[in-house]
Write an enzyme that holds these catalytic residues in place. Structure first.
Site, short mmCIF file in Angstrom:
data_model
loop_
_atom_site.label_atom_id
_atom_site.label_comp_id
_atom_site.label_asym_id
_atom_site.label_seq_id
_atom_site.Cartn_x
_atom_site.Cartn_y
_atom_site.Cartn_z
N LEU A 61 0.69 -1.22 0.08
CA LEU A 61 -0.05 -0.04 0.07
C LEU A 61 0.93 1.38 -0.05
CD1 LEU A 61 -2.86 -1.18 2.54
CD2 LEU A 61 -2.52 -1.24 -0.04
N CYS A 62 2.05 1.09 -0.31
CA CYS A 62 2.86 2.47 -0.32
C CYS A 62 2.81 3.03 -1.87
CB CYS A 62 4.57 2.01 -0.29
SG CYS A 62 5.07 1.94 1.50
N HIS A 63 2.71 4.40 -1.76
CA HIS A 63 2.65 5.03 -3.04
C HIS A 63 4.04 5.20 -3.64
CE1 HIS A 63 -0.77 6.54 -0.66
NE2 HIS A 63 -1.27 6.75 -1.74
N MET A 97 8.86 5.01 4.81
CA MET A 97 8.87 3.43 4.67
C MET A 97 10.19 3.24 3.53
SD MET A 97 6.74 2.35 6.43
CE MET A 97 7.10 0.87 6.10
N GLU A 98 10.40 4.36 2.67
CA GLU A 98 11.44 3.83 1.68
C GLU A 98 12.95 3.99 2.50
OE1 GLU A 98 8.40 5.14 -0.78
OE2 GLU A 98 8.87 5.97 1.23
N ASP A 112 23.96 -11.48 4.82
CA ASP A 112 24.23 -12.22 3.81
C ASP A 112 25.66 -12.30 3.63
OD1 ASP A 112 23.31 -14.30 1.68
OD2 ASP A 112 24.13 -12.64 0.43
#
Length: 312
Positions: A61-63, A97-98, A112
């Site tokens: 739901l991120c733009h 969020m980014e 990793d």
């Protein structure tokens, strides 16, 4: 997805961090950049930047946003590395969020690349958090710190005669109330220059702090609002309605036809909005943060707002 079409663009900055704990010999590998997969810090930096650019593909739901800057840096300690991600955009919603995604994926990439050199229990990621954000409602407030008086004047022959209901003016009134304005006067007037002029002079004499007219900014023979208001302004502020027209033009191609003006009549700030609900709501969406700032720092606020509206 949340509708952000009525939010004005602003510069948005977010900073997020995450911490990878690792044994000392793994931290030494980070410092040297010598692992079988290459330099972990450089690789994780690229991974974090790519993650910031593709966050909308990873979180449902991120733009999608244009990313104007994204970077990942590090702070190395004896047994940990702190990943710092910063992201910038100019848009209607933030880049928290980014930044969080960039920090998270950079930390996972380091994990990793170090896992061949450590036991599973020796590596762990923790404390992924948003540390800072700028822009939007957290930086440019859309509500007043204390109530201020306002008046909404609706200019419409048809509404004044009762032939149709008013939706634009009531929207502006309710939105101003939500922004902390009080008391708010609401009046419907015919498209009459004498009546409008008298109402504005009364509000100015009573030192009502904000007056918004709704309607009469077009090019019709009865559109008298701008011609009546403009001569009454002691100080014009062209940028206010320029911002409203630019915002509206991105949403409908006729916004450029509005002749709206804004400025001070005495100590009263006067704005002239279009009469359609869409035009009025878009004009308020575009200008409300600036109005809040101006009213709190301008003539009635007691401080000079400065060049770009920043208080000195």
């Amino acid at each position: 997805m949340k509708d952000v079409s009525q939010k004005p663009d602003s510069k948005r900055v977010a900073r997020a961090t995450a911490t990878l704990h690792a044994p000392a010999h793994c931290i030494a590998l980070l410092r040297s950049g010598d692992t079988e997969k290459g330099d972990p810090l450089k690789t994780a930096r690229v991974a974090g930047i790519l993650a910031a650019k593709r966050t909308d593909e990873l979180i449902p739901l991120c733009h999608p946003l244009p990313i104007y800057r994204a970077d990942v840096t590090y702070e190395l300690a004896d047994s940990s590395v702190r990943i710092i991600a910063e992201v910038e955009t100019i848009g209607p919603t933030g880049v928290e969020m980014e930044a969080l995604t960039a920090a998270s994926l950079a930390a996972l990439t380091l994990y990793d690349m170090l896992k061949p050199y450590a036991e599973p229990e020796e590596l762990h990621i923790e404390d992924c958090r948003l540390e800072r954000k700028l822009g939007g409602k957290s930086h440019y407030r859309r509500t007043l710190a204390q109530p201020r008086s306002a008046a909404v004047l609706v200019l419409s022959d048809t509404v004044a005669s009762g032939a149709k209901p008013d939706t634009a003016g009531t929207y502006v009134r309710d939105a101003l109330e939500a922004a902390g304005f009080s008391p708010i006067e609401y009046t419907v007037l015919p498209d009459d220059a004498h009546v409008l002029g008298g109402a504005l002079r009364t509000l100015r004499e009573r030192k009502v702090e904000l007056v918004i007219t709704v309607g009469g900014t077009g090019l019709g023979p009865r559109d008298i609002t701008v011609d009546t208001v403009k001569p009454m302004l002691d100080v014009e502020i062209p940028g206010i309605m320029e911002a409203a027209r630019a915002f509206g033009q991105q949403r409908m191609p006729f916004a450029m036809l509005s002749r709206g003006v804004a400025g001070y009549a005495g100590d009263t700030l006067v704005l002239t909005f279009p009469g359609s609900r869409g035009g009025a709501s878009e004009s308020l969406a575009a200008t409300l943060p600036g109005l809040v700032h101006l009213l709190e720092t301008g003539r009635s606020g007691g401080r000079h707002p400065g060049g770009y509206g920043e208080a000195p």
